[in-house]
Design a protein around this motif. Structure first.
Motif, mmCIF file in Angstrom:
data_model
loop_
_atom_site.group_PDB
_atom_site.id
_atom_site.type_symbol
_atom_site.label_atom_id
_atom_site.label_comp_id
_atom_site.label_asym_id
_atom_site.label_seq_id
_atom_site.Cartn_x
_atom_site.Cartn_y
_atom_site.Cartn_z
ATOM 1 N N ARG A 249 0.916 -1.351 -0.068
ATOM 2 C CA ARG A 249 -0.010 0.014 0.174
ATOM 3 C C ARG A 249 0.938 1.147 -0.054
ATOM 4 N NH1 ARG A 249 -4.998 -1.413 4.041
ATOM 5 N NH2 ARG A 249 -6.122 -2.916 3.041
ATOM 6 N N VAL A 250 2.002 1.271 0.550
ATOM 7 C CA VAL A 250 2.614 2.490 0.865
ATOM 8 C C VAL A 250 3.813 2.583 -0.532
ATOM 9 C CG1 VAL A 250 4.670 1.737 2.142
ATOM 10 C CG2 VAL A 250 4.031 3.929 2.498
ATOM 11 N N LEU A 251 3.982 1.566 -1.052
ATOM 12 C CA LEU A 251 4.509 1.546 -2.387
ATOM 13 C C LEU A 251 3.822 2.152 -3.255
ATOM 14 C CD1 LEU A 251 6.621 -2.006 -2.326
ATOM 15 C CD2 LEU A 251 7.716 0.492 -2.291
ATOM 16 N N ALA A 252 2.508 1.896 -3.455
ATOM 17 C CA ALA A 252 1.490 2.458 -4.306
ATOM 18 C C ALA A 252 1.417 4.043 -4.085
ATOM 19 C CB ALA A 252 0.151 1.813 -4.234
ATOM 20 N N VAL A 253 1.662 4.578 -2.904
ATOM 21 C CA VAL A 253 1.626 5.862 -2.741
ATOM 22 C C VAL A 253 2.711 6.623 -3.417
ATOM 23 C CG1 VAL A 253 1.527 7.691 -0.938
ATOM 24 C CG2 VAL A 253 0.375 5.635 -0.595
ATOM 25 N N PHE A 254 3.835 6.103 -3.146
ATOM 26 C CA PHE A 254 5.249 6.477 -3.661
ATOM 27 C C PHE A 254 5.167 6.493 -5.265
ATOM 28 C CE2 PHE A 254 6.946 5.624 0.646
ATOM 29 C CZ PHE A 254 7.454 6.974 0.899
ATOM 30 N N GLY A 255 4.917 5.307 -5.654
ATOM 31 C CA GLY A 255 4.713 5.029 -7.122
ATOM 32 C C GLY A 255 3.880 5.685 -8.144
ATOM 33 N N LYS A 256 2.942 6.296 -7.300
ATOM 34 C CA LYS A 256 1.609 6.833 -8.305
ATOM 35 C C LYS A 256 2.596 8.224 -8.715
ATOM 36 C CE LYS A 256 -2.767 8.358 -8.043
ATOM 37 N NZ LYS A 256 -4.106 8.895 -7.039
ATOM 38 N N ASN A 257 2.402 8.409 -10.091
ATOM 39 C CA ASN A 257 2.858 9.546 -10.974
ATOM 40 C C ASN A 257 4.136 9.705 -10.925
ATOM 41 O OD1 ASN A 257 0.081 10.180 -11.434
ATOM 42 N ND2 ASN A 257 -0.146 11.240 -9.724
ATOM 43 N N ASP A 258 5.064 8.572 -10.452
ATOM 44 C CA ASP A 258 6.472 8.904 -10.522
ATOM 45 C C ASP A 258 7.017 7.616 -11.331
ATOM 46 O OD1 ASP A 258 9.333 8.526 -9.410
ATOM 47 O OD2 ASP A 258 8.820 10.140 -7.973
ATOM 48 N N ASP A 259 7.584 7.845 -12.269
ATOM 49 C CA ASP A 259 8.475 7.051 -13.104
ATOM 50 C C ASP A 259 9.436 6.176 -12.722
ATOM 51 O OD1 ASP A 259 6.513 7.718 -15.132
ATOM 52 O OD2 ASP A 259 7.709 8.990 -16.348
ATOM 53 N N GLY A 260 10.309 7.022 -12.069
ATOM 54 C CA GLY A 260 11.414 6.284 -11.477
ATOM 55 C C GLY A 260 11.432 5.178 -10.382
ATOM 56 N N THR A 261 10.464 5.729 -9.610
ATOM 57 C CA THR A 261 10.041 4.833 -8.319
ATOM 58 C C THR A 261 9.300 3.608 -8.873
ATOM 59 O OG1 THR A 261 9.976 6.820 -7.099
ATOM 60 C CG2 THR A 261 8.920 4.773 -5.956
ATOM 61 N N SER A 262 8.370 3.966 -9.804
ATOM 62 C CA SER A 262 7.634 2.775 -10.449
ATOM 63 C C SER A 262 8.368 1.745 -10.980
ATOM 64 C CB SER A 262 6.417 3.310 -11.365
ATOM 65 O OG SER A 262 5.875 4.273 -10.855
ATOM 66 N N GLU A 263 9.381 2.164 -11.703
ATOM 67 C CA GLU A 263 10.335 1.324 -12.488
ATOM 68 C C GLU A 263 11.043 0.548 -11.466
ATOM 69 O OE1 GLU A 263 14.020 1.199 -15.689
ATOM 70 O OE2 GLU A 263 12.967 3.158 -15.193
#
Length: 449
Positions: A249-263
């Motif tokens: 759940r917290v990873l979803a918050v960080f990765g939303k709208n952030d390409d680098g974190t999502s990758e």
């Protein structure tokens, strides 16, 4: 003198009518009021305990609020325990007398006993107002570094309440929150991750300041996946599913709208999907949360297809809860990849025949979303078949949906005589039956000829 708690419970259970129960409660409340007025310390904790039972039955118990404060101020732990329990049940943050307990809380937060400190932290986490938070924030935050894991966890949960009431303290505690994520006790980690999630919801701009913790969160999740059998954390053969869900759940918050974190989290998400067992509810909960993360962050197309296929597998589950969750999730992602959802169309249409009305309704909404020029004949047939057996209260909405589909594709449908005849016959059958039953059915007649 009033009776003991167990005797009161026995007397209430022995009542055969509601009037008899009210008489027993009224008599006991009168005796408790008298005892409070006479100020008998020896029986105060017993009377408050009985008052809690009376409160649970739904009877007024506000006259015991001040006695809670007296029990909390007592040096005896058994009395403090009853006092704090009553405080959390009989009072809320709008109660005026709550401000009077602030000094006792401040004293108990520095008590030598970890159990008394735990009681005070629990009360702060449940009841703290903005004013109490400003006074107690430093006393609570100092326990984030306690040597006792039980106290650290309670302090993190209490800090969540304070920061929600007083958001201006968030930046002051960012470093302390990040340090908590290095704890080796899972209970503390769960509380710390929840604290991070709440902090980001309060001030989204802080994500750029603490985004450096993402690699640590990914590593933590990978360690859980590779962790062997651990009796302390194992749930149905899965290592601490509660912590895994919180991490996702917290990873979803960080990765939303952030390409680098999502990758950075693509590999671990694929690993979770591939290695989590699906024959246990704990594993299904992790998979569902992983699917939500994949559809939230900017993940690869292959990973999104894998997530939708997992939802399709959920539809084959015999548990109605799993099927409902899958249908609901597919409805939310159908706009992102309608072709992937179309592959599960046969299973979705089977859900229209499910005995559970909630499953049928979600399947109906999803079927309506899937209609296009390539499958309109098949799906309209299914919708009309369901229309004949649908509950009367749902028929009007269903007719509206079919009418909208027909209006949208009217020129093409005119050439499909079998479909138009089926539509006319189904609408006529439903309208006739509904008018006979209620006399006021609002039928949406469609002229397809």
């Amino acid at each position: 003198m009033s009776i003991r708690l167990r005797e009161l419970i026995r007397a209430v259970r022995g009542c055969k009518t509601a009037q008899e129960e009210r008489a027993v409660i009224a008599k006991e409340c009168a005796l408790i009021r008298t005892a409070f007025k006479d100020n008998l310390p020896a029986f105060r904790h017993r009377n408050v305990a009985k008052l809690l039972f009376i409160h649970m039955l739904g009877y007024p118990s506000h006259f015991g609020q001040m006695e809670c404060l007296k029990l909390i101020a007592s040096p005896s732990f058994p009395e403090k325990r009853i006092g704090y329990l009553a405080l959390m049940l009989l009072l809320d943050e709008r109660t005026e007398v709550l401000t009077l307990v602030t000094n006792s809380l401040k004293n108990d937060l520095h008590h030598e006993s970890q159990y008394v400190v735990g009681l005070a932290l629990t009360s702060v986490g449940n009841l703290a107002t903005a004013d109490m938070g400003r006074v107690l924030v430093s006393d609570v935050s100092c326990h984030l570094g306690s040597s006792n894991a039980h106290v650290r966890k309670k302090a993190a949960l209490a800090l969540i309440r304070i920061l929600k009431r007083v958001p201006e303290f968030v930046e002051d505690h960012t470093s302390s929150i990040v340090m908590l994520l290095k704890d080796r006790f899972h209970g503390v980690l769960i509380a710390a991750i929840q604290l991070v999630a709440d902090v980001l919801s309060l001030q989204a701009d802080l994500s750029t300041k603490i985004i450096q913790i993402v690699p640590s969160l990914v590593k933590m999740l990978r360690n859980l996946l590779n962790l062997g059998y651990s009796p302390e954390h194992d749930v149905s053969g899965i290592a601490d599913p509660f912590l895994q869900v919180k991490l996702l759940r917290v990873l979803a918050v960080f990765g939303k709208n952030d390409d680098g974190t999502s990758e950075a989290m693509n590999d671990i998400l694929a690993q979770v999907v591939s290695n989590t067992e699906t024959n246990r509810n704990a594993g299904n909960a992790i998979l569902y949360e992983c699917v939500r993360v994949i559809m939230t962050v900017k993940s690869e197309s292959g990973l999104k297809l894998l997530a939708i296929n997992i939802l399709g597998r959920f539809l084959l589950n015999s548990d109605n809860n799993m099927r409902y969750v899958a249908l609901n999730s597919l409805s939310s992602v159908v706009d992102d990849d309608v072709a992937a959802v179309q592959r599960h169309r046969a299973i979705i249409l089977d859900c229209l025949k499910d005995p559970d009305i909630s499953i049928r309704q979600r399947a109906l909404e999803l079927t309506y979303q899937l209609v296009d020029a390539n499958n309109i004949v098949e799906l309209v047939r299914e919708l009309l078949n369901y229309l004949v057996v649908a509950p009367p209260e749902h028929q009007s909405l269903l007719c509206s949906r079919v009418s909208a589909i027909v209006d949208k594709s009217f020129s093409w449908l005119r050439e499909q005589q079998d479909v138009t005849q089926l539509i006319t016959a189904s609408f006529s059958q439903v309208c006739t039956r509904s008018q006979m039953e209620s006399g006021n059915f609002d039928c949406h007649v469609v002229n397809c000829r």
